[in-house]
Design a protein around this motif. Structure first.
Motif, PDB file in Angstrom:
ATOM      1  N   UNK A 259     -10.192 -46.722 -43.921  1.00 19.35           N
ATOM      2  CA  UNK A 259     -10.199 -45.363 -44.873  1.00 19.35           C
ATOM      3  C   UNK A 259      -9.196 -44.856 -44.779  1.00 19.35           C
ATOM      4  N   UNK A 260      -8.390 -44.477 -45.687  1.00 17.75           N
ATOM      5  CA  UNK A 260      -7.219 -43.624 -45.834  1.00 17.75           C
ATOM      6  C   UNK A 260      -7.278 -42.336 -46.214  1.00 17.75           C
ATOM      7  N   UNK A 261      -7.168 -41.422 -45.048  1.00 19.09           N
ATOM      8  CA  UNK A 261      -7.412 -40.090 -45.436  1.00 19.09           C
ATOM      9  C   UNK A 261      -6.062 -39.144 -45.409  1.00 19.09           C
ATOM     10  N   UNK A 262      -6.236 -38.284 -46.374  1.00 20.84           N
ATOM     11  CA  UNK A 262      -4.962 -37.430 -46.803  1.00 20.84           C
ATOM     12  C   UNK A 262      -5.230 -35.982 -46.204  1.00 20.84           C
ATOM     13  N   UNK A 263      -4.613 -35.330 -45.322  1.00 24.26           N
ATOM     14  CA  UNK A 263      -4.747 -33.991 -44.842  1.00 24.26           C
ATOM     15  C   UNK A 263      -3.400 -32.977 -45.325  1.00 24.26           C
ATOM     16  N   UNK A 264      -4.040 -32.233 -46.382  1.00 23.50           N
ATOM     17  CA  UNK A 264      -2.716 -31.363 -46.936  1.00 23.50           C
ATOM     18  C   UNK A 264      -2.381 -30.331 -46.022  1.00 23.50           C
ATOM     19  N   UNK A 265      -1.113 -30.189 -45.692  1.00 24.31           N
ATOM     20  CA  UNK A 265      -0.566 -29.337 -44.761  1.00 24.31           C
ATOM     21  C   UNK A 265      -0.831 -27.667 -45.380  1.00 24.31           C
ATOM     22  N   UNK A 266      -1.101 -27.749 -46.717  1.00 19.91           N
ATOM     23  CA  UNK A 266      -1.500 -26.350 -47.371  1.00 19.91           C
ATOM     24  C   UNK A 266      -2.523 -25.981 -46.847  1.00 19.91           C
ATOM     25  N   UNK A 267      -3.679 -26.994 -46.556  1.00 17.26           N
ATOM     26  CA  UNK A 267      -5.062 -26.626 -46.151  1.00 17.26           C
ATOM     27  C   UNK A 267      -5.280 -26.258 -44.576  1.00 17.26           C
ATOM     28  N   UNK A 268      -4.020 -26.397 -44.137  1.00 17.58           N
ATOM     29  CA  UNK A 268      -4.272 -26.307 -42.473  1.00 17.58           C
ATOM     30  C   UNK A 268      -3.190 -25.460 -41.898  1.00 17.58           C
ATOM     31  N   UNK A 269      -2.562 -24.524 -42.998  1.00 16.79           N
ATOM     32  CA  UNK A 269      -1.351 -23.623 -42.751  1.00 16.79           C
ATOM     33  C   UNK A 269      -1.877 -22.335 -42.390  1.00 16.79           C
ATOM     34  N   UNK A 270      -0.842 -21.329 -42.742  1.00 17.65           N
ATOM     35  CA  UNK A 270      -1.016 -19.884 -42.799  1.00 17.65           C
ATOM     36  C   UNK A 270      -2.347 -19.397 -43.275  1.00 17.65           C
ATOM     37  N   UNK A 271      -3.051 -18.556 -42.678  1.00 18.10           N
ATOM     38  CA  UNK A 271      -4.245 -18.109 -43.455  1.00 18.10           C
ATOM     39  C   UNK A 271      -5.477 -18.745 -42.978  1.00 18.10           C
ATOM     40  N   UNK A 272      -5.530 -19.779 -42.303  1.00 16.57           N
ATOM     41  CA  UNK A 272      -6.695 -20.577 -41.861  1.00 16.57           C
ATOM     42  C   UNK A 272      -6.974 -20.123 -40.446  1.00 16.57           C
ATOM     43  N   UNK A 273      -8.114 -19.748 -40.258  1.00 19.01           N
ATOM     44  CA  UNK A 273      -8.554 -19.125 -38.880  1.00 19.01           C
ATOM     45  C   UNK A 273      -8.454 -20.456 -37.904  1.00 19.01           C
ATOM     46  N   UNK A 274      -7.855 -19.956 -36.699  1.00 21.73           N
ATOM     47  CA  UNK A 274      -7.518 -21.165 -35.617  1.00 21.73           C
ATOM     48  C   UNK A 274      -8.960 -22.171 -35.262  1.00 21.73           C
ATOM     49  N   UNK A 275     -10.077 -21.070 -35.168  1.00 22.53           N
ATOM     50  CA  UNK A 275     -11.251 -21.974 -34.733  1.00 22.53           C
ATOM     51  C   UNK A 275     -11.810 -22.933 -35.951  1.00 22.53           C
ATOM     52  N   UNK A 276     -11.418 -22.535 -37.039  1.00 25.92           N
ATOM     53  CA  UNK A 276     -11.698 -23.458 -38.283  1.00 25.92           C
ATOM     54  C   UNK A 276     -10.997 -24.714 -38.137  1.00 25.92           C
ATOM     55  N   UNK A 277      -9.651 -24.551 -37.822  1.00 24.47           N
ATOM     56  CA  UNK A 277      -8.641 -25.474 -38.086  1.00 24.47           C
ATOM     57  C   UNK A 277      -9.066 -26.394 -36.800  1.00 24.47           C
ATOM     58  N   UNK A 278      -9.627 -25.993 -35.653  1.00 24.04           N
ATOM     59  CA  UNK A 278      -9.943 -26.467 -34.394  1.00 24.04           C
ATOM     60  C   UNK A 278     -11.044 -27.611 -34.597  1.00 24.04           C
ATOM     61  N   UNK A 279     -11.981 -27.198 -35.439  1.00 19.64           N
ATOM     62  CA  UNK A 279     -13.130 -27.771 -35.904  1.00 19.64           C
ATOM     63  C   UNK A 279     -12.741 -28.875 -36.849  1.00 19.64           C
ATOM     64  N   UNK A 280     -12.001 -28.720 -37.692  1.00 27.81           N
ATOM     65  CA  UNK A 280     -11.606 -29.625 -38.655  1.00 27.81           C
ATOM     66  C   UNK A 280     -10.830 -30.823 -37.953  1.00 27.81           C
ATOM     67  N   UNK A 281      -9.747 -30.379 -36.946  1.00 31.05           N
ATOM     68  CA  UNK A 281      -8.976 -31.473 -36.231  1.00 31.05           C
ATOM     69  C   UNK A 281     -10.061 -32.428 -35.356  1.00 31.05           C
TER      70      UNK A 281
END
Length: 485
Positions: A259-281
């Motif tokens: 499966x090929x997954x795209x992760x938009x940099x705009x969805x993981x940048x400024x304004x995204x809480x660090x703990x939210x980003x960690x769970x997504x990663x």
């Protein structure tokens, strides 16, 4: 094991095996509502007599060995902007506080034909306008994970009812994220189908080019079950898509190798809480271990999505809500001096501040001299946003990112700051503008509050979205976590 921990299929099996009667299941659900909803506030209207009568009929059907529907005996809540014959439908607005529809929405009829049971109507932001469920003109909904926090909106009642065990599944509506964002905040699964896959007939319109009905459930398999029952072409809806409906349950194979997954940099940048980003990663690492590959991409027009959405949605709202005039149905002002006064007073008394704000914004954007500068320009940017998605989907199967930039915020903390409130939908709005499907699934807790993972698919490829979500779910336990009430 509590009945609340059962999937819809497991409940279905218990009912068919007569280990449990439909009436017993319905009674247990109403008992849970009576114990919990005083604190949660998910329901506006209960259908106790109607639900119990329906349960008795279904028990008789089972005893007689008659054919049973896909959702046989399963108790469901319906968002209060989906009309239900003879059952009050208010849109959480004082304007419709006395409105009893004389017909069913197509999705309501389909649930009945699938032998589901309607428990009642669920609280929401007034006319689906809001992101916290604090705009209900009756009372706010509280997040079952922390009663001092919002459940998200506008389908906050739909998500909170599932999280609190007050329904086995619910229906919500999603205009700019109103299923997915509350699903994220409440730790449940919320699916926004492709625009046109599920009939909008009988959904009280907010923004007709964006509104879409979808399920809120405890897990992905349940979501596939409900979507199977409600999807399909409807001649009563001019925007309904005449496409073949696949077997969504058969797509839940657990296999996402290659499966090929795209992760938009705009969805993981400024304004995204660090703990939210960690769970997504961490979620991406799980999918990677299952054989998927992911790469960072760009959706360059994301920054314009919120402004575009609020111009278009408010413009459509100002047109759609013109029908609420105090003449034909709904609340009417007493003793108006003339017809214009009747319109003015009925709307002043019937609509809340957020609804008035959006009507005024939309009317301004559509007015002479401003139409080209605002509404027409927003339509052009919407096309650019859709092209961003089309270009990414030429190379990738799904797009993944957070559902919301933060976890649920405190009740009252943003109610006087509309712009900050609007920005909570920055990750869900582009999907709605593009008309493609997306699901929010739990991907862990941050400081004891749920975090949602958003999986976005190509138009009418709900099967791929469900397959990826289910594969992730099978290798984690986040969807099994429940709030303590």
């Amino acid at each position: 094991m509590s009945l609340l921990d059962n999937t819809l299929q497991e409940l279905h099996n218990k009912l068919n095996a007569k280990e449990l009667s439909v009436l017993e299941l319905v009674n247990q659900t109403f008992k849970m509502i009576s114990e919990r909803d005083g604190r949660v506030g998910a329901y506006l209207t209960l259908n106790e007599e109607g639900a119990r009568n329906a349960a008795r009929r279904l028990d008789d059907k089972l005893a007689a060995g008659e054919e049973r529907g896909l959702l046989f005996g399963l108790p469901a809540g319906i968002k209060d902007n989906i009309v239900t014959e003879g059952l009050r439908t208010t849109c959480a607005s004082q304007f419709l506080s006395n409105f009893n529809p004389v017909y069913d929405a197509t999705v309501t009829r389909k649930l009945r034909e699938a032998d589901a049971i309607t428990l009642g109507k669920l609280n929401m932001d007034e006319f689906a306008m809001g992101g916290s469920n604090e705009n209900s003109s009756f009372h706010p909904v509280h997040n079952p994970w922390d009663l001092d926090r919002v459940p998200g909106g506008s389908s906050g009642g739909s998500a909170a009812a599932v999280a609190a065990g007050e329904a086995y599944f619910t229906l919500g509506s999603d205009t700019g994220g109103s299923i997915r964002q509350p699903a994220s905040y409440c730790g449940v699964v919320g699916l926004k189908p492709t625009y046109g896959l599920v009939s909008r007939f009988g959904l009280v319109a907010f923004a007709s080019s964006l509104d879409q009905i979808g399920p809120v459930t405890k897990n992905v398999e349940d979501s596939a079950y409900v979507l199977q029952a409600i999807a399909g072409y409807d001649k009563m809806d001019s925007t309904s898509a005449d496409v073949q409906i696949p077997d969504y349950l058969s797509s839940l194979t657990g296999d996402i190798r290659g499966l090929r997954i795209a992760v938009p940099k705009e969805y993981m940048g400024e304004g995204i809480d660090a703990s939210v980003k960690e769970k997504v990663m961490s979620a991406l690492k799980v999918l990677e271990d299952l054989g998927a590959v992911w790469e960072e991409v760009s959706l360059p027009h994301t920054d314009y999505a919120v402004a575009t959405y609020y111009l278009l949605a408010s413009s459509e709202a100002s047109s759609n809500l013109a029908r609420f005039d105090g003449v034909r149905y709904g609340v009417r002002a007493e003793n108006p001096s003339n017809l214009l006064d009747l319109y003015h007073e009925s709307r002043s008394q019937g609509f809340g501040p957020e609804v008035k704000r959006r009507i005024m914004l939309g009317t301004y954007a559509l007015s002479s001299g401003y139409y080209d500068a605002y509404y027409l320009q927003a339509q052009k940017v919407r096309t650019l946003i859709k092209r961003d998605f089309d270009q990414v989907f030429e190379k990738y199967d799904v797009i993944i990112g957070p559902t919301a930039p933060t976890t649920a915020f405190k009740l009252g903390s943003q109610v006087d700051d509309p712009l900050t409130m609007y920005l909570n939908d920055i990750l869900t709005i582009p999907v709605s503008l593009a008309g493609v499907p997306a699901i929010s699934i739990p991907c862990g807790l941050a400081d004891g509050l749920p975090v949602g993972l958003q999986i976005i698919g190509k138009a009418f490829d709900e099967s791929a979205v469900l397959r990826v979500a289910h594969a992730y779910e099978q290798h984690t336990d986040h969807h099994k976590q429940r709030p303590t009430l």
